[in-house]
Design an enzyme around this catalytic site. Structure first.
Site, PDB file in Angstrom:
ATOM      1  N   GLU A 126      -3.624   7.050  -5.158  1.00  0.00           N
ATOM      2  CA  GLU A 126      -3.934   6.062  -4.109  1.00  0.00           C
ATOM      3  C   GLU A 126      -4.468   6.837  -2.925  1.00  0.00           C
ATOM      4  OE1 GLU A 126      -4.049   3.007  -4.583  1.00  0.00           O
ATOM      5  OE2 GLU A 126      -3.116   3.089  -6.543  1.00  0.00           O
ATOM      6  N   CYS A 154      -3.532   3.701   5.440  1.00  0.00           N
ATOM      7  CA  CYS A 154      -4.618   3.666   4.451  1.00  0.00           C
ATOM      8  C   CYS A 154      -5.350   2.335   4.516  1.00  0.00           C
ATOM      9  CB  CYS A 154      -4.068   3.892   3.053  1.00  0.00           C
ATOM     10  SG  CYS A 154      -2.702   2.795   2.664  1.00  0.00           S
TER      11      CYS A 154
HETATM   12  P1  NAP Z   1      -2.971  14.726   1.676  1.00  0.00           P
HETATM   13  O1  NAP Z   1      -3.316  15.758   2.652  1.00  0.00           O
HETATM   14  O2  NAP Z   1      -3.941  14.484   0.578  1.00  0.00           O
HETATM   15  O3  NAP Z   1      -1.544  15.143   1.070  1.00  0.00           O
HETATM   16  C1  NAP Z   1      -0.866  14.436   0.057  1.00  0.00           C
HETATM   17  C2  NAP Z   1      -0.065  15.410  -0.790  1.00  0.00           C
HETATM   18  O4  NAP Z   1      -0.919  16.111  -1.705  1.00  0.00           O
HETATM   19  C3  NAP Z   1       0.653  16.506  -0.032  1.00  0.00           C
HETATM   20  O5  NAP Z   1       1.854  16.797  -0.729  1.00  0.00           O
HETATM   21  C4  NAP Z   1      -0.301  17.671  -0.096  1.00  0.00           C
HETATM   22  O6  NAP Z   1       0.340  18.906   0.035  1.00  0.00           O
HETATM   23  C5  NAP Z   1      -0.854  17.506  -1.494  1.00  0.00           C
HETATM   24  N1  NAP Z   1      -2.226  18.004  -1.641  1.00  0.00           N
HETATM   25  C6  NAP Z   1      -3.314  17.602  -0.931  1.00  0.00           C
HETATM   26  N2  NAP Z   1      -4.408  18.206  -1.388  1.00  0.00           N
HETATM   27  C7  NAP Z   1      -4.028  18.996  -2.408  1.00  0.00           C
HETATM   28  C8  NAP Z   1      -4.723  19.877  -3.293  1.00  0.00           C
HETATM   29  N3  NAP Z   1      -6.049  20.059  -3.210  1.00  0.00           N
HETATM   30  N4  NAP Z   1      -4.013  20.539  -4.215  1.00  0.00           N
HETATM   31  C9  NAP Z   1      -2.680  20.371  -4.312  1.00  0.00           C
HETATM   32  N5  NAP Z   1      -1.965  19.563  -3.502  1.00  0.00           N
HETATM   33  C10 NAP Z   1      -2.625  18.881  -2.574  1.00  0.00           C
HETATM   34  O7  NAP Z   1      -2.795  13.316   2.385  1.00  0.00           O
HETATM   35  P2  NAP Z   1      -1.801  12.911   3.585  1.00  0.00           P
HETATM   36  O8  NAP Z   1      -2.017  13.812   4.709  1.00  0.00           O
HETATM   37  O9  NAP Z   1      -0.423  12.786   3.085  1.00  0.00           O
HETATM   38  O10 NAP Z   1      -2.152  11.420   3.992  1.00  0.00           O
HETATM   39  C11 NAP Z   1      -3.253  10.973   4.675  1.00  0.00           C
HETATM   40  C12 NAP Z   1      -4.176  10.266   3.704  1.00  0.00           C
HETATM   41  O11 NAP Z   1      -3.461   9.459   2.779  1.00  0.00           O
HETATM   42  C13 NAP Z   1      -5.132   9.324   4.387  1.00  0.00           C
HETATM   43  O12 NAP Z   1      -6.390   9.536   3.818  1.00  0.00           O
HETATM   44  C14 NAP Z   1      -4.614   7.940   4.022  1.00  0.00           C
HETATM   45  O13 NAP Z   1      -5.583   6.936   4.009  1.00  0.00           O
HETATM   46  C15 NAP Z   1      -4.074   8.197   2.653  1.00  0.00           C
HETATM   47  N6  NAP Z   1      -3.072   7.211   2.255  1.00  0.00           N
HETATM   48  C16 NAP Z   1      -3.357   6.392   1.199  1.00  0.00           C
HETATM   49  C17 NAP Z   1      -2.450   5.418   0.833  1.00  0.00           C
HETATM   50  C18 NAP Z   1      -2.761   4.496  -0.302  1.00  0.00           C
HETATM   51  O14 NAP Z   1      -1.860   3.774  -0.730  1.00  0.00           O
HETATM   52  N7  NAP Z   1      -3.967   4.469  -0.822  1.00  0.00           N
HETATM   53  C19 NAP Z   1      -1.245   5.283   1.530  1.00  0.00           C
HETATM   54  C20 NAP Z   1      -0.977   6.154   2.578  1.00  0.00           C
HETATM   55  C21 NAP Z   1      -1.907   7.124   2.926  1.00  0.00           C
HETATM   56  P3  NAP Z   1       0.862  19.438   1.473  1.00  0.00           P
HETATM   57  O15 NAP Z   1       2.028  18.604   1.830  1.00  0.00           O
HETATM   58  O16 NAP Z   1       1.234  20.829   1.214  1.00  0.00           O
HETATM   59  O17 NAP Z   1      -0.292  19.281   2.413  1.00  0.00           O
END
Ligand code: NAP
Length: 499
Positions: free
Chosen positions: A248, A285
């Site tokens: 998501e 999001c």
């Molecule tokens: P994120 O930076 O993508 O992090 C999510 C998780 O994935 C974290 O545990 C992160 O590790 C890990 N991660 C990210 N990139 C990775 C990679 N290349 N390789 C391995 N692990 C990786 O996102 P976020 O900061 O939590 O949230 C913000 C985003 O989430 C926004 O874009 C928002 O729109 C979206 N969001 C979507 C929904 C939905 O339901 N669609 C809901 C809420 C939020 P670390 O913790 O070590 O950084």
């Protein structure tokens, strides 16, 4: 020597504490323990799954005060929002308890034998569902309860009969640890293996990638950025044995406001929209990041004046709002960079005030033409924070091209579709092809946990648009159909409960 990860106070940037990153051998052991717990859990009756989920909800509720206080320090989301989110989280756990207790994961399609030659005749057949196995669950930064250790993915996976290994989010490490120790206490009280819910921690990419690659992991559930989700989905697909990966992702959630609606209710719609853009400092999001206005609607002719007035009303409604601090310093810097990209692509500011990077951001509103929007891919990227981009489409056909340029979204909001004119029909058709949830009133922030909910849309908002991460249907992600042909009576007698 283990790597230490720091937890930060989101308001001040001060270090609150440190936790050790999960070492590779520890990650391997955690995934193996999850796999070892799978056999018994997949065969568990609905009542046992319900008892665990309700006990987890009770424990979360009982520790509300210290958990909310800790979450507030790590996220700056505020006690009101965090208490509401904790309520939502316990609601989800209890809802999936009810779903398991009602036997939904064990539903069987029974096709008794039909005598005679095929194709009409066939043997006795039953279609069951079996759980996939251990789920790697990636928490999101912006929902420290509802999309984290005990969030919706954990609730639905446990209800489906799957163990879970949580990848704690680095933006709320101490909270994740506190919730995880609560989980472990409840598992012990219920006589369940500690490995049924595991947790790993790690900054950067290594730990998350190692988790998705681990052979014991059978599925991924991810809530986070499009970039991170795409990278991990690629890892899941590149495994020797690829696994489903339910990502998501980020979304820009267009609001298409037809002129007649703005002419009638512009001021109140502007106030409502301004509240949605800045809610939670825009860190949702479902944040409405794009507002599409149609300057020449067939029914009303030239409506530029109405649309201009609405943009002014929206800017004025946003101006006095004061968003709180963002979740992390990195996100704060990314917001400034994102709105700077708008300007570089030729956007005109309608509201823009600089704020120091160690202060909460100010709301931002910018405007571009549809031609500019379609020509510049940077304008279509999610800018996570309290900002929104107005796109002025010359006519309805151009508004549809704007949607096509975006590709897909979690939501789209369509104000003014009350009469089924040809124009409205074609817009509704296009919005249903474009988003997981189409709203005809209100604003997209706020995602109800119901049977009808769909939270997941076409790329780039999700890696699996046929699934949802919110609502009752989230259970189906972690089940796989199996057909039993001429099964012995003892097996049929289990009523769909796997062995
Ligand atoms: P994120 O930076 O993508 O992090 C999510 C998780 O994935 C974290 O545990 C992160 O590790 C890990 N991660 C990210 N990139 C990775 C990679 N290349 N390789 C391995 N692990 C990786 O996102 P976020 O900061 O939590 O949230 C913000 C985003 O989430 C926004 O874009 C928002 O729109 C979206 N969001 C979507 C929904 C939905 O339901 N669609 C809901 C809420 C939020 P670390 O913790 O070590 O950084």
């Amino acid at each position: 020597m283990s790597t230490l990860l720091s937890s930060f106070d989101a308001r001040t940037g001060h270090v609150l504490g440190q936790v050790a990153a999960t070492a590779p051998d520890a990650l391997d052991a955690i995934c193996r323990e999850a796999a070892a717990s799978f056999g018994a859990w997949q065969a568990s009756p609905g009542a046992q799954r319900a008892a665990l989920l309700r006990a987890l909800a009770d424990a979360l509720g009982a520790e509300r005060e210290p958990l909310v206080a800790l979450a507030d320090r790590e996220t700056a989301l505020g006690a009101v929002r965090l208490n509401g989110e904790l309520d939502r989280t316990t609601f989800q756990l209890r809802r999936f308890a009810d779903i398991a207790e009602r036997g939904v994961p064990f539903a069987v399609v029974d096709d008794p034998a039909v005598p005679g030659a095929p194709p009409a005749g066939h043997p006795s057949m039953q279609r069951w569902s079996v759980p996939l196995g251990p789920v790697a669950m990636f928490s999101a930064s912006n929902f420290p309860f509802a999309f984290s250790v005990l969030g919706g993915d954990t609730a639905s996976a446990l209800a489906a009969g799957c163990p879970v290994v949580v990848k704690a989010h680095s933006a709320h490490l101490l909270l994740s640890r506190a919730v995880y120790s609560l989980v472990q206490r409840v598992l012990a009280e219920q006589g369940l293996p500690a490995g049924l819910v595991g947790m790993v921690q790690g900054g950067g990419k290594e730990v998350g990638v190692a988790l998705v690659r681990h052979p014991a992991i059978a599925a991924g559930a991810f809530t986070g950025s499009t970039q991170g989700g795409a990278a991990l989905a690629a890892e899941a697909a590149a495994r020797p044995r690829p696994i489903p990966f339910y990502g998501e992702l980020g979304s820009i959630n267009p609001v298409i406001a037809l002129p007649a609606e703005l002419g009638a209710h512009g001021a109140s719609l502007a106030a409502t929209l301004a509240g949605s853009i800045t809610l939670g400092c825009g860190q949702f999001c479902t944040n409405p990041g794009l507002i599409v206005l149609v300057d020449h609607a067939a029914a009303e002719g030239d409506t530029r004046a109405v649309n201009d007035a609405f943009v002014d009303q929206l800017a004025e409604a946003l101006r006095p709002l004061e968003p709180h601090a963002m979740l992390t310093r990195t996100m704060r810097a990314a917001f400034d960079a994102g709105v700077a990209h708008w300007a570089e692509a030729g956007a005109e500011w309608r509201l823009h005030a600089e704020a120091p990077v160690d202060q909460p951001p100010r709301p931002v509103l910018a405007q571009v033409s549809a031609d500019q929007f379609i020509a510049h891919p940077a304008l279509r990227e999610e800018v996570f924070g309290p900002g929104s981009l107005v796109v002025r489409a010359a006519n309805l056909a151009q508004a549809l091209q704007v949607l096509q340029a975006v590709g897909g979204s979690l939501t789209v909001t369509l104000w003014g579709a009350q009469q089924p004119t040809d124009e409205v029909r074609s817009l509704v058709r296009a919005t249903m092809a474009f988003a997981g949830r189409v709203l005809f009133a209100g604003v997209p922030t706020g995602v109800a946990v119901t049977a009808a909910q769909q939270h997941g849309g076409p790329w780039p908002s999700s890696t699996r648009p046929e699934s949802t991460s919110v609502g009752d249907a989230a259970l189906a992600r972690f089940l796989r159909p199996v057909c039993l042909q001429d099964a012995p009576q003892w097996l049929v007698g289990r009523g769909g409960r796997p062995l």
